[in-house]
Design an enzyme around this catalytic site. Sequence first.
Site, short mmCIF file in Angstrom:
data_model
loop_
_atom_site.label_atom_id
_atom_site.label_comp_id
_atom_site.label_asym_id
_atom_site.label_seq_id
_atom_site.Cartn_x
_atom_site.Cartn_y
_atom_site.Cartn_z
N PRO A 68 0.83 -1.21 0.00
CA PRO A 68 0.00 0.00 0.00
C PRO A 68 0.87 1.26 0.00
CG PRO A 68 -0.32 -1.30 2.01
CD PRO A 68 0.71 -1.99 1.20
N GLU A 69 0.51 2.20 -0.85
CA GLU A 69 1.21 3.47 -0.88
C GLU A 69 0.40 4.51 -0.10
OE1 GLU A 69 3.49 5.02 -3.83
OE2 GLU A 69 3.68 3.22 -5.04
#
Length: 269
Positions: A2-3
């Site tokens: 996840p960014e």
Amino acid sequence: MPELPEVETIANGLNKRVAGDRIDSVWVGSKPEPLKSSAAEISAVLEGADIKMVRRVGKHIVFDLGSNKNSDSQWIVHLGMTGKMLVAAPETETLKHTHLVAKLASGRELRFVDPRRFGRLEVRQAGFSGPGAEPLSIDVAEFSRLFHASKAPVKAALLNQKLLHGVGNIYADEALFRAHIRPRRRANTLTKSELRKLHAALQKVLHAAIAAGGSSISDYVDADGEEGFFQIQHRAYGREGKPCLTCKTPIKKIVVGGRGTHYCPKCQK
Ligand SMILES: [Zn+2]
């Protein structure tokens, strides 16, 4: 992995669900990798704590806690590659690879599940802010100052967590494409106008991705194992060899600072 936009969306979703609730009791699993703080420390801080707010700091989810015994402590969760925070009804089956279960006063449970165990759980006294500046709130003057002082390729500077925290590979490529800047340019060679464009482009792609993710969060935090990831339409990232959406020149892929980097050789100078 996840960014920033995903973590922002997940943190906002958790905040909506569990802020104002209280953690009654905590079960911590026996696998050591996810425990940046010891199981005893985690239980001591979490049990009996009120969840005041859940928010994103860099790529971390931060639970701001308050209680009679520990005022203003924090529970910090890094999702790593495969970590998930689920808000579950107690009768929901506990998934394999569950490393922590926090029973809430409302009857629900917060569960941390992470098959690959790159995620991390930590507790500390308030004040966690990560090492770098926050990319969504940094102003253009401070952004320009940071980048003007860096001799690194601008792509590497964007990924340097000591400058900005939470910018990942996808959004770095997308911001550089939108600002028409080549990833290998030294950060300190960017003009004032280019720095302004890059600052604006970075905030724009991050906000667009957060907006795109708003509808998928319920899947992400609730469903068992269901991925709620979302994307903005990529203009550079992952488009090697495909025509640039602006000029039709094939997008090039190179390596900068050890990371695959995509850019248009005609549009980006
Ligand atoms: Zn182009």
